[in-house]
Design a protein around this motif. Structure first.
Motif, PDB file in Angstrom:
ATOM      1  N   ALA A 165       0.842  -1.204   0.000  1.00  0.00           N
ATOM      2  CA  ALA A 165       0.000   0.000   0.000  1.00  0.00           C
ATOM      3  C   ALA A 165       0.875   1.252   0.000  1.00  0.00           C
ATOM      4  O   ALA A 165       0.605   2.214  -0.740  1.00  0.00           O
ATOM      5  CB  ALA A 165      -0.939  -0.005   1.204  1.00  0.00           C
ATOM      6  N   ASP A 166       1.950   1.228   0.775  1.00  0.00           N
ATOM      7  CA  ASP A 166       2.863   2.367   0.828  1.00  0.00           C
ATOM      8  C   ASP A 166       3.525   2.594  -0.529  1.00  0.00           C
ATOM      9  O   ASP A 166       3.617   3.723  -1.006  1.00  0.00           O
ATOM     10  CB  ASP A 166       3.910   2.131   1.915  1.00  0.00           C
ATOM     11  CG  ASP A 166       4.811   3.322   2.114  1.00  0.00           C
ATOM     12  OD1 ASP A 166       4.285   4.437   2.338  1.00  0.00           O
ATOM     13  OD2 ASP A 166       6.048   3.144   2.046  1.00  0.00           O
ATOM     14  N   ARG A 167       3.978   1.527  -1.171  1.00  0.00           N
ATOM     15  CA  ARG A 167       4.626   1.656  -2.490  1.00  0.00           C
ATOM     16  C   ARG A 167       3.668   2.162  -3.553  1.00  0.00           C
ATOM     17  O   ARG A 167       4.075   2.834  -4.491  1.00  0.00           O
ATOM     18  CB  ARG A 167       5.218   0.324  -2.935  1.00  0.00           C
ATOM     19  CG  ARG A 167       6.441  -0.025  -2.157  1.00  0.00           C
ATOM     20  CD  ARG A 167       7.202  -1.140  -2.790  1.00  0.00           C
ATOM     21  NE  ARG A 167       8.286  -1.522  -1.906  1.00  0.00           N
ATOM     22  CZ  ARG A 167       9.061  -2.552  -2.101  1.00  0.00           C
ATOM     23  NH1 ARG A 167       8.877  -3.321  -3.163  1.00  0.00           N
ATOM     24  NH2 ARG A 167      10.019  -2.844  -1.261  1.00  0.00           N
ATOM     25  N   LEU A 168       2.394   1.834  -3.404  1.00  0.00           N
ATOM     26  CA  LEU A 168       1.396   2.270  -4.377  1.00  0.00           C
ATOM     27  C   LEU A 168       0.863   3.660  -4.058  1.00  0.00           C
ATOM     28  O   LEU A 168       0.119   4.241  -4.842  1.00  0.00           O
ATOM     29  CB  LEU A 168       0.234   1.277  -4.438  1.00  0.00           C
ATOM     30  CG  LEU A 168       0.591  -0.124  -4.913  1.00  0.00           C
ATOM     31  CD1 LEU A 168      -0.614  -1.037  -4.809  1.00  0.00           C
ATOM     32  CD2 LEU A 168       1.139  -0.106  -6.328  1.00  0.00           C
ATOM     33  N   GLY A 169       1.207   4.173  -2.891  1.00  0.00           N
ATOM     34  CA  GLY A 169       0.747   5.495  -2.501  1.00  0.00           C
ATOM     35  C   GLY A 169      -0.706   5.533  -2.082  1.00  0.00           C
ATOM     36  O   GLY A 169      -1.387   6.540  -2.263  1.00  0.00           O
ATOM     37  N   VAL A 170      -1.200   4.417  -1.550  1.00  0.00           N
ATOM     38  CA  VAL A 170      -2.573   4.361  -1.051  1.00  0.00           C
ATOM     39  C   VAL A 170      -2.542   4.077   0.442  1.00  0.00           C
ATOM     40  O   VAL A 170      -1.578   3.525   0.958  1.00  0.00           O
ATOM     41  CB  VAL A 170      -3.416   3.285  -1.783  1.00  0.00           C
ATOM     42  CG1 VAL A 170      -3.532   3.623  -3.261  1.00  0.00           C
ATOM     43  CG2 VAL A 170      -2.837   1.909  -1.622  1.00  0.00           C
ATOM     44  N   THR A 171      -3.615   4.457   1.131  1.00  0.00           N
ATOM     45  CA  THR A 171      -3.636   4.224   2.570  1.00  0.00           C
ATOM     46  C   THR A 171      -3.926   2.773   2.902  1.00  0.00           C
ATOM     47  O   THR A 171      -3.426   2.234   3.868  1.00  0.00           O
ATOM     48  CB  THR A 171      -4.673   5.130   3.272  1.00  0.00           C
ATOM     49  OG1 THR A 171      -5.934   4.938   2.649  1.00  0.00           O
ATOM     50  CG2 THR A 171      -4.242   6.585   3.187  1.00  0.00           C
ATOM     51  N   GLY A 185      -4.602  -1.117   0.816  1.00  0.00           N
ATOM     52  CA  GLY A 185      -4.593  -1.805  -0.465  1.00  0.00           C
ATOM     53  C   GLY A 185      -5.660  -2.872  -0.580  1.00  0.00           C
ATOM     54  O   GLY A 185      -5.667  -3.631  -1.535  1.00  0.00           O
ATOM     55  N   GLY A 186      -6.586  -2.953   0.389  1.00  0.00           N
ATOM     56  CA  GLY A 186      -7.544  -4.043   0.445  1.00  0.00           C
ATOM     57  C   GLY A 186      -8.423  -4.215  -0.776  1.00  0.00           C
ATOM     58  O   GLY A 186      -8.540  -5.305  -1.319  1.00  0.00           O
ATOM     59  N   ARG A 187      -9.044  -3.134  -1.245  1.00  0.00           N
ATOM     60  CA  ARG A 187      -9.971  -3.261  -2.378  1.00  0.00           C
ATOM     61  C   ARG A 187      -9.267  -3.636  -3.676  1.00  0.00           C
ATOM     62  O   ARG A 187      -9.751  -4.466  -4.426  1.00  0.00           O
ATOM     63  CB  ARG A 187     -10.772  -1.983  -2.564  1.00  0.00           C
ATOM     64  CG  ARG A 187     -11.921  -1.905  -1.562  1.00  0.00           C
ATOM     65  CD  ARG A 187     -12.709  -0.680  -1.782  1.00  0.00           C
ATOM     66  NE  ARG A 187     -12.029   0.354  -0.997  1.00  0.00           N
ATOM     67  CZ  ARG A 187     -12.445   1.582  -0.862  1.00  0.00           C
ATOM     68  NH1 ARG A 187     -13.513   1.977  -1.482  1.00  0.00           N
ATOM     69  NH2 ARG A 187     -11.791   2.429  -0.125  1.00  0.00           N
TER      70      ARG A 187
END
Length: 153
Positions: free
Chosen positions: A74-80, A82-84
């Protein structure tokens, strides 16, 4: 070699832009916006892989053992969270969740063979469309046919 993570399509660079392996940050070479849009559209249409899908699958392929802890991903993707996005890929067989026996609280996202195949198809489309675009522009006449499947690239 298509499955080689060292030549994965669209190494994610600063600001999330994709680059061909070998044309990394040190070269400063990036696709102009119209070419980037064309690449994104064709990869999504022909390989079933959106830019955000590609970023996620590439992050997993380029990680040690093809897996990342969910929070790290999630951090690498820049999202808070990554569940959805992980749920979507799990439903399609591209990613699976794994909980290690030694710590059941940790959750890892793991790239599956199907996810790797999606990346390989995306790479083929990327190289073909980029080669065609450069050849059509006249700037690189020697590229005609270079990046097509079955070639030596």
């Amino acid at each position: 070699m298509l499955g080689d993570p060292a030549v994965a399509v669209g190494e994610v660079g600063e600001r999330g832009g994709a680059r061909l392996a070998g044309l990394g940050a040190s070269s400063g070479l990036r696709e102009p916006a119209p070419v980037r849009r064309l690449l994104d559209q064709r990869i999504e249409a022909e390989a079933g892989c959106s830019p955000s899908d590609h970023d996620l699958l590439t992050a997993l392929r380029c990680s040690e053992r093809g897996q990342l802890q969910m929070l790290t991903l999630a951090d690498r993707l820049g999202v808070t969270r990554g569940g959805r996005i992980i749920d979507w890929h799990v439903e399609r067989g591209r990613v699976r969740r794994d909980r290690p026996e030694h710590n059941r609280r940790e959750v890892y996202a793991v790239l599956t063979d199907e996810g790797g195949e999606v990346l390989d198809r995306a790479r083929e489309v990327y190289l073909r469309v980029l080669s065609e675009t450069l050849a059509e522009s006249g700037c690189c006449p020697g590229l005609s046919g270079v990046a097509h499947p079955g070639s030596s690239v």
